[in-house]
Scaffold this motif. Structure first.
Motif, PDB file in Angstrom:
ATOM      1  N   MET A  83      84.307 146.837 102.718  1.00 37.01           N
ATOM      2  CA  MET A  83      85.281 147.802 102.229  1.00 37.01           C
ATOM      3  C   MET A  83      85.052 149.170 102.878  1.00 37.01           C
ATOM      4  O   MET A  83      83.909 149.594 103.074  1.00 37.01           O
ATOM      5  N   PHE A  85      86.266 153.240 102.409  1.00 42.09           N
ATOM      6  CA  PHE A  85      86.777 154.030 101.291  1.00 42.09           C
ATOM      7  C   PHE A  85      87.479 155.305 101.727  1.00 42.09           C
ATOM      8  O   PHE A  85      87.234 155.841 102.798  1.00 42.09           O
ATOM      9  N   ALA A  89      82.598 157.474 100.661  1.00 40.15           N
ATOM     10  CA  ALA A  89      81.634 156.830  99.755  1.00 40.15           C
ATOM     11  C   ALA A  89      80.290 156.590 100.410  1.00 40.15           C
ATOM     12  O   ALA A  89      79.631 155.588 100.167  1.00 40.15           O
ATOM     13  N   LEU A  90      79.866 157.521 101.264  1.00 40.57           N
ATOM     14  CA  LEU A  90      78.509 157.425 101.804  1.00 40.57           C
ATOM     15  C   LEU A  90      77.549 158.000 100.773  1.00 40.57           C
ATOM     16  O   LEU A  90      77.948 158.763  99.903  1.00 40.57           O
ATOM     17  N   VAL A  91      76.272 157.619 100.884  1.00 40.24           N
ATOM     18  CA  VAL A  91      75.269 158.223 100.019  1.00 40.24           C
ATOM     19  C   VAL A  91      74.777 159.479 100.741  1.00 40.24           C
ATOM     20  O   VAL A  91      74.097 159.398 101.755  1.00 40.24           O
ATOM     21  N   ARG A  93      72.610 161.867 100.455  1.00 39.35           N
ATOM     22  CA  ARG A  93      71.235 162.281 100.720  1.00 39.35           C
ATOM     23  C   ARG A  93      70.468 161.280 101.577  1.00 39.35           C
ATOM     24  O   ARG A  93      69.290 161.473 101.839  1.00 39.35           O
ATOM     25  N   ARG A 158      79.116 150.883 108.567  1.00 40.01           N
ATOM     26  CA  ARG A 158      78.497 150.211 107.421  1.00 40.01           C
ATOM     27  C   ARG A 158      79.276 148.953 107.037  1.00 40.01           C
ATOM     28  O   ARG A 158      78.687 147.933 106.677  1.00 40.01           O
TER      29      ARG A 158
ATOM     30  N   THR B 175      81.592 156.694  93.455  1.00 43.29           N
ATOM     31  CA  THR B 175      82.060 155.964  94.644  1.00 43.29           C
ATOM     32  C   THR B 175      80.932 155.400  95.519  1.00 43.29           C
ATOM     33  O   THR B 175      81.056 154.263  95.966  1.00 43.29           O
ATOM     34  N   PRO B 176      79.842 156.145  95.793  1.00 36.56           N
ATOM     35  CA  PRO B 176      78.777 155.500  96.565  1.00 36.56           C
ATOM     36  C   PRO B 176      78.233 154.258  95.866  1.00 36.56           C
ATOM     37  O   PRO B 176      77.898 153.269  96.531  1.00 36.56           O
ATOM     38  N   ALA B 179      80.565 151.560  96.575  1.00 35.64           N
ATOM     39  CA  ALA B 179      80.452 151.111  97.963  1.00 35.64           C
ATOM     40  C   ALA B 179      79.246 150.210  98.155  1.00 35.64           C
ATOM     41  O   ALA B 179      79.327 149.192  98.846  1.00 35.64           O
ATOM     42  N   PRO B 197      69.049 158.107  95.301  1.00 34.78           N
ATOM     43  CA  PRO B 197      69.139 159.301  96.142  1.00 34.78           C
ATOM     44  C   PRO B 197      69.928 160.426  95.471  1.00 34.78           C
ATOM     45  O   PRO B 197      69.628 161.591  95.673  1.00 34.78           O
TER      46      PRO B 197
END
Lengths: 277, 271
Positions: A83, A85, A89-91, A93, A158, B175-176, B179, B197
């Protein structure tokens, strides 16, 4: 390859987001899903990977019935549906590399992933993908240090490192400027062609949809009201999908330019830009 | 309605209607009366003969404290070191126990509503009892000493750290997490990549802040026999050695100041 039959979704609030959706997506087809806000586009793609539970109906990916899976079987099925986004919708940190490698989480065990000991093939593939999406220099940066377009490229990497068969793309360009939007759509399009991936792309921008998709499905109030080739989309069908609006700017522009009917994509490009201004 | 119309027809707007304005004046009047009444009750219950010579008593106490008996300081290093150890080890133990509790208590990571209620009960009961009272209980159970102090500090810290941490977990961006789940990750993987995190800065800040509080709290635990500088303080007060008490005060003040400075620096470095 992906078959939805009689899929419905009713939220606990009573809102009916989808009613009796029937849809078949063959292998390698890039399908754009258009429709007004609240039409159920996001709900539809989230039903496929079960981030949202469909109320009834069946969704099959090749031979797997997705609606009845749970636990490990669901996680295995999710590996093959990646998916992308809207807000990336990355993390934030984590580094770019960690974000890309998180696409492999369905394949590695908890401790290996917790201590970031991914296999050499995974790492090599991550390098290849970052190179392919044009971010080889950024792998050690933190995700929140990137611009919007760069973040979406990380999001694409990703998704692809999952080695999926199907891409579910939710408004990939809604937060991007027009030029970056085109670059991102072109990249998704090319990658689908390279890897023979099917894709469902939710998108607001009708012109982009026409330019980059093989097929367009229009959703209104949870029902499919249009299903056809990008060229078949005209003012009348747009009215069916979105409601009454002055879609005719395109016709006037074409007349003033006095050009013969150019290939569909460019002609329809005028349509949305004209409508937006 | 605060909107009315004049005879000429121009609309007039005021913040409150006349009625609401009068009600507000009445509210202020009632509040002032209540304040005076409380004042009277407290005054009636005070023995003013004792208060009248408070100034003399206070200056007498200060004169006995001064000059501080600095030679006493060399006997305080060991108890001070104990105090620091109680605070630090207690905080570490508290963090270790609070961390899983916070995940069980946060609405978005809790496996089941029943588990969530149990975790909330742990947090509330830990918070509702002061560490001095925890220390009293533990001294009875474990006997006097540093161990009772460490555990008292740890038990009190669970509630504080657990509560702030679970609030931080509930405030993360969803959202993360979505994901990471969509990649086919397992439950623990979603927590370690999607949630952890995002809460790290809050977690570090909360822990250092609690350590800072615990330094202050552990200085008094000795009053009930749970080790540290408080034991010396208690002994000095009981033997009316006020010039030793003042040395202890100065030492505690300097330590708290130092811990405050360290925690500010650490928080600044992490966030």
């Amino acid at each position: 390859m992906l078959t939805l039959s009689q899929v419905s979704k009713r939220y606990p609030t009573g809102d009916r987001a989808l009613s009796d959706i029937d849809l078949t997506l063959p292998r390698g087809q890039v399908m754009a899903l258009i429709g007004p806000s609240g039409a159920g586009k996001s709900t539809l793609i989230r039903c496929v990977n079960r981030l949202v539970e469909p109320t009834s109906g069946s969704i099959r990916l090749e031979d797997t019935e997705l609606t009845r899976l749970s636990g490990a079987a669901l996680r295995r099925a999710r590996r093959s549906m990646a998916m992308i986004f809207q807000e990336y919708a990355l993390v934030d940190r984590l580094t770019v590399m960690e974000n890309v490698l998180s696409g492999r989480l369905g394949y590695v065990g908890f401790w290996r992933s917790f201590t970031r000991r991914y296999s050499q093939e995974d790492i090599a593939e991550a390098f290849r993908l970052l190179d392919r999406v044009g971010l080889p220099h950024a792998l050690d940066k933190r995700a929140d240090a990137l611009s919007g377009g760069q973040r979406q490229r990380v999001g694409i990497a990703r998704a692809l490192i999952q080695s999926p068969r199907l891409l579910l793309v939710d408004e990939p360009t809604a937060s991007l400027d027009p030029k970056t939007s085109r670059q991102i759509m072109r990249l998704i399009r090319e990658l689908c062609a390279e890897r023979n991936l099917a894709a469902i792309i939710n998108i607001h921008d009708v012109a982009l949809a026409q330019q980059f998709a093989d097929r367009i499905v229009g959703l209104r109030a949870g029902q499919i009201v249009f299903d056809g080739k990008p060229g078949e989309l005209d003012a009348e069908t747009l009215t069916t999908i979105y409601g009454e609006e002055e879609w005719d700017t395109r016709v006037q522009e074409e007349e003033t330019e006095g050009e013969p009917a150019t290939p569909a994509p460019t002609a329809h490009l005028n349509l949305a830009t004209g409508g937006a201004s | 309605m605060p909107v009315s119309t004049t005879s000429q027809g121009t609309p007039i707007w005021r913040l409150r209607t006349t009625r609401a304005q009068w009600l507000q004046y009445l509210g202020w009047l009632a509040g002032a009366c209540l304040f005076l009444l409380c004042w009277k009750v407290i005054s009636d219950n005070t023995m003013w003969v004792f208060v009248e010579d408070a100034g003399r008593q206070g200056s007498d106490l200060i004169s006995r404290m001064l000059p501080p008996q600095w030679s006493y300081a060399h006997r305080l290093w060991k108890p001070m070191w104990d105090t620091l150890n109680i605070a630090t080890l207690g905080t570490l133990l508290g963090i270790a126990m609070a961390f899983p509790v916070a995940f069980l208590a946060a609405r978005n990571t809790s496996p089941h509503p029943l588990v969530r209620s149990a975790a909330l009960v742990i947090i509330v009961s830990s918070r509702s009892i002061n560490s001095l009272i925890w220390a009293m209980l533990l001294v009875t159970i474990l006997g006097p000493g540093v161990l009772a102090g460490i555990i008292a500090i740890a038990l009190r810290s669970i509630g504080f750290i657990g509560k702030l941490l679970y609030e931080a977990i509930e405030e993360i961006h969803p959202t993360p997490v979505e994901a990471i789940s969509a990649t086919g990750a397992g439950r623990l993987q979603v927590m370690s990549y999607g949630v952890l995190p995002q809460i790290m800065p809050a977690f570090a800040g909360i822990s250092v802040y609690r350590w800072d509080i615990n330094i202050r709290e552990s200085t008094v635990l000795g009053l009930v026999g749970a080790g540290g500088i408080g034991l010396q303080l208690n002994a000095a007060i009981n033997s009316l050695a006020w010039n030793q008490v003042s040395v202890i005060f100065v030492l505690i003040f300097v330590t708290v100041l130092a811990s405050e400075w360290i925690s500010a620096r650490v928080r600044h470095a992490i966030i």
